[in-house]
Motif scaffolding. Sequence first.
Motif, PDB file in Angstrom:
ATOM      1  N   MET A 114     -18.166  53.107 -19.821  1.00 24.48           N
ATOM      2  CA  MET A 114     -17.757  53.443 -21.185  1.00 24.48           C
ATOM      3  C   MET A 114     -16.604  54.443 -21.086  1.00 24.48           C
ATOM      4  N   ILE A 115     -15.438  54.012 -21.544  1.00 23.39           N
ATOM      5  CA  ILE A 115     -14.227  54.824 -21.426  1.00 23.39           C
ATOM      6  C   ILE A 115     -13.736  55.191 -22.829  1.00 23.39           C
ATOM      7  N   PHE A 116     -13.483  56.481 -23.022  1.00 22.03           N
ATOM      8  CA  PHE A 116     -12.965  56.972 -24.298  1.00 22.03           C
ATOM      9  C   PHE A 116     -11.574  57.557 -24.085  1.00 22.03           C
ATOM     10  N   SER A 117     -10.892  57.845 -25.168  1.00 25.42           N
ATOM     11  CA  SER A 117      -9.544  58.397 -25.066  1.00 25.42           C
ATOM     12  C   SER A 117      -9.251  59.229 -26.301  1.00 25.42           C
ATOM     13  N   LYS A 118      -8.069  59.787 -26.340  1.00 22.51           N
ATOM     14  CA  LYS A 118      -7.614  60.470 -27.550  1.00 22.51           C
ATOM     15  C   LYS A 118      -7.266  59.440 -28.619  1.00 22.51           C
ATOM     16  N   MET A 119      -7.185  59.897 -29.872  1.00 27.65           N
ATOM     17  CA  MET A 119      -6.804  58.972 -30.936  1.00 27.65           C
ATOM     18  C   MET A 119      -5.952  59.677 -31.981  1.00 27.65           C
ATOM     19  N   ASN A 120      -5.072  58.917 -32.584  1.00 22.93           N
ATOM     20  CA  ASN A 120      -4.334  59.390 -33.748  1.00 22.93           C
ATOM     21  C   ASN A 120      -5.152  59.088 -34.996  1.00 22.93           C
ATOM     22  N   VAL A 121      -4.880  59.793 -36.063  1.00 18.79           N
ATOM     23  CA  VAL A 121      -5.564  59.551 -37.336  1.00 18.79           C
ATOM     24  C   VAL A 121      -4.503  59.303 -38.400  1.00 18.79           C
ATOM     25  N   ILE A 122      -4.644  58.206 -39.111  1.00 16.56           N
ATOM     26  CA  ILE A 122      -3.692  57.877 -40.170  1.00 16.56           C
ATOM     27  C   ILE A 122      -4.437  57.788 -41.500  1.00 16.56           C
ATOM     28  N   PRO A 123      -3.847  58.283 -42.588  1.00 13.53           N
ATOM     29  CA  PRO A 123      -4.497  58.190 -43.900  1.00 13.53           C
ATOM     30  C   PRO A 123      -4.419  56.774 -44.425  1.00 13.53           C
ATOM     31  N   CYS A 124      -5.458  56.352 -45.153  1.00 17.46           N
ATOM     32  CA  CYS A 124      -5.441  54.993 -45.688  1.00 17.46           C
ATOM     33  C   CYS A 124      -4.469  54.873 -46.852  1.00 17.46           C
ATOM     34  N   ASP A 125      -4.155  56.001 -47.492  1.00 19.86           N
ATOM     35  CA  ASP A 125      -3.282  55.980 -48.663  1.00 19.86           C
ATOM     36  C   ASP A 125      -2.296  57.137 -48.563  1.00 19.86           C
ATOM     37  N   LYS A 126      -1.035  56.821 -48.336  1.00 18.50           N
ATOM     38  CA  LYS A 126      -0.020  57.864 -48.205  1.00 18.50           C
ATOM     39  C   LYS A 126       0.203  58.610 -49.517  1.00 18.50           C
ATOM     40  N   ASN A 127      -0.152  57.984 -50.639  1.00 15.62           N
ATOM     41  CA  ASN A 127       0.032  58.603 -51.952  1.00 15.62           C
ATOM     42  C   ASN A 127      -1.283  59.131 -52.512  1.00 15.62           C
ATOM     43  N   ALA A 128      -2.194  59.528 -51.623  1.00 13.43           N
ATOM     44  CA  ALA A 128      -3.514  59.994 -52.043  1.00 13.43           C
ATOM     45  C   ALA A 128      -3.414  61.312 -52.803  1.00 13.43           C
ATOM     46  N   ASP A 129      -4.472  61.635 -53.557  1.00  9.15           N
ATOM     47  CA  ASP A 129      -4.481  62.890 -54.295  1.00  9.15           C
ATOM     48  C   ASP A 129      -4.656  64.062 -53.336  1.00  9.15           C
ATOM     49  N   GLU A 130      -4.479  65.269 -53.859  1.00 10.87           N
ATOM     50  CA  GLU A 130      -4.491  66.466 -53.013  1.00 10.87           C
ATOM     51  C   GLU A 130      -5.834  66.668 -52.320  1.00 10.87           C
ATOM     52  N   ASN A 131      -6.930  66.339 -53.012  1.00 10.23           N
ATOM     53  CA  ASN A 131      -8.257  66.518 -52.423  1.00 10.23           C
ATOM     54  C   ASN A 131      -8.440  65.604 -51.212  1.00 10.23           C
ATOM     55  N   THR A 132      -7.969  64.365 -51.347  1.00 11.72           N
ATOM     56  CA  THR A 132      -8.062  63.425 -50.234  1.00 11.72           C
ATOM     57  C   THR A 132      -7.202  63.885 -49.062  1.00 11.72           C
ATOM     58  N   LYS A 133      -5.984  64.358 -49.363  1.00 10.01           N
ATOM     59  CA  LYS A 133      -5.099  64.863 -48.304  1.00 10.01           C
ATOM     60  C   LYS A 133      -5.733  66.053 -47.588  1.00 10.01           C
ATOM     61  N   LYS A 134      -6.407  66.903 -48.355  1.00 10.24           N
ATOM     62  CA  LYS A 134      -7.050  68.068 -47.766  1.00 10.24           C
ATOM     63  C   LYS A 134      -8.165  67.642 -46.817  1.00 10.24           C
ATOM     64  N   ARG A 135      -8.985  66.671 -47.249  1.00 12.68           N
ATOM     65  CA  ARG A 135     -10.069  66.193 -46.396  1.00 12.68           C
ATOM     66  C   ARG A 135      -9.517  65.515 -45.148  1.00 12.68           C
ATOM     67  N   TYR A 136      -8.413  64.811 -45.289  1.00 13.06           N
ATOM     68  CA  TYR A 136      -7.769  64.178 -44.143  1.00 13.06           C
ATOM     69  C   TYR A 136      -7.311  65.239 -43.139  1.00 13.06           C
ATOM     70  N   GLU A 137      -6.673  66.279 -43.632  1.00 10.75           N
ATOM     71  CA  GLU A 137      -6.192  67.351 -42.757  1.00 10.75           C
ATOM     72  C   GLU A 137      -7.355  68.065 -42.080  1.00 10.75           C
ATOM     73  N   GLU A 138      -8.451  68.259 -42.829  1.00 10.44           N
ATOM     74  CA  GLU A 138      -9.636  68.895 -42.248  1.00 10.44           C
ATOM     75  C   GLU A 138     -10.220  68.032 -41.130  1.00 10.44           C
ATOM     76  N   TYR A 139     -10.231  66.731 -41.356  1.00 11.36           N
ATOM     77  CA  TYR A 139     -10.768  65.822 -40.341  1.00 11.36           C
ATOM     78  C   TYR A 139      -9.926  65.878 -39.065  1.00 11.36           C
ATOM     79  N   VAL A 140      -8.598  65.840 -39.228  1.00 11.42           N
ATOM     80  CA  VAL A 140      -7.707  65.897 -38.066  1.00 11.42           C
ATOM     81  C   VAL A 140      -7.939  67.182 -37.284  1.00 11.42           C
ATOM     82  N   ARG A 141      -8.070  68.301 -37.998  1.00  8.25           N
ATOM     83  CA  ARG A 141      -8.290  69.589 -37.322  1.00  8.25           C
ATOM     84  C   ARG A 141      -9.646  69.645 -36.624  1.00  8.25           C
ATOM     85  N   SER A 142     -10.598  68.867 -37.108  1.00  3.88           N
ATOM     86  CA  SER A 142     -11.960  68.928 -36.546  1.00  3.88           C
ATOM     87  C   SER A 142     -12.096  68.175 -35.226  1.00  3.88           C
TER      88      SER A 142
END
Length: 318
Positions: A114-142
């Motif tokens: 079982m081999i794992f690696s790093k991954m990039n994270v992309i938002p499903c909606d580039k025009n998402a509302d601020e709350n969604t963008k915030k959760r996306y940024e929190e996820y990336v930081r986590s």
Amino acid sequence: MSILTYNSGKYVRETLESIKNQTYPNIILQICDDCSNDDTLAICKGWIEMYGSRFVKTKIIESEKNTGVSANCNRAWDNCETEYCKEIAGDDILLPNCIADNMAYALENPDAKMIFSKMNVIPCDKNADENTKKRYEEYVRSIDYSFFNLREDEQKEILKTGNHLFAPTLFTKIKDVKEMGLRNDERIPDIEDYPKWINASNLDIRFHFIEVPTVSYRFHNNSISNAPSLSWRYKHNLQLIKKYYGTITESDDEKVSTQPSSTKQEDRERTEKFNLMLSLDRTVHKNKKHLMVIRQLIVLCILLFFSLVITLISLFSC
């Protein structure tokens, strides 16, 4: 190479294109669809007609009913014809060197299952509302890869407290793990990864890691695990993990216990409805089979009747 799809019509073409653009040449492509009710299958079939010649072989495995991601993963494993398998959700993207990087590591480390690696994270909606963008940024930081720096015994212990692995990056030596008896736990239909890590750890399977990104994971704010309010269905699956494995992620446990959006009574009612729907679905599936048998018997009786009539007419005419 297995794509796991369920109502993935919005993004699956991007996933397919990312596989076509792999630098690794010899790929068998299979698409395992969990009874999508959108245009997923039509898109996949049309795309394969255009680009299927790029692959050694292509195939589509369709389910007659929606069974959940765990069962869909098992179908992918059961139908895999290669020694190694890269699974990807029908909305995520492989980076161009994904399979080449994983295969290079696998060939240098033949014991790696079982081999794992790093991954990039992309938002499903580039025009998402601020709350969604915030959760996306929190996820990336986590995102934290320090789990792979731990000893195997330490990894086994920390897995009892939470999910620290990234399923989108998994590259599996499928032949070996199947021989060891590893399966996705279909008792937990919507969370396939965390129970799999626990079972793999119990089988003393080591988690390998390559320090390059190989996939782009698409962050969905409204998914059952990332939504601001955890869905009752996701909580139901977490409860199943706790029941069968005696463990649950601390963060998810906290979210479940402090969730103000519904009462325990409402959760019980929703869980009962969910189980009822599954039961009804199984009943409908069985009834369909029974109806098919009855139809076949009726057709057979009609054919026998006409055959008898023709025989009698022939006898009387003589």
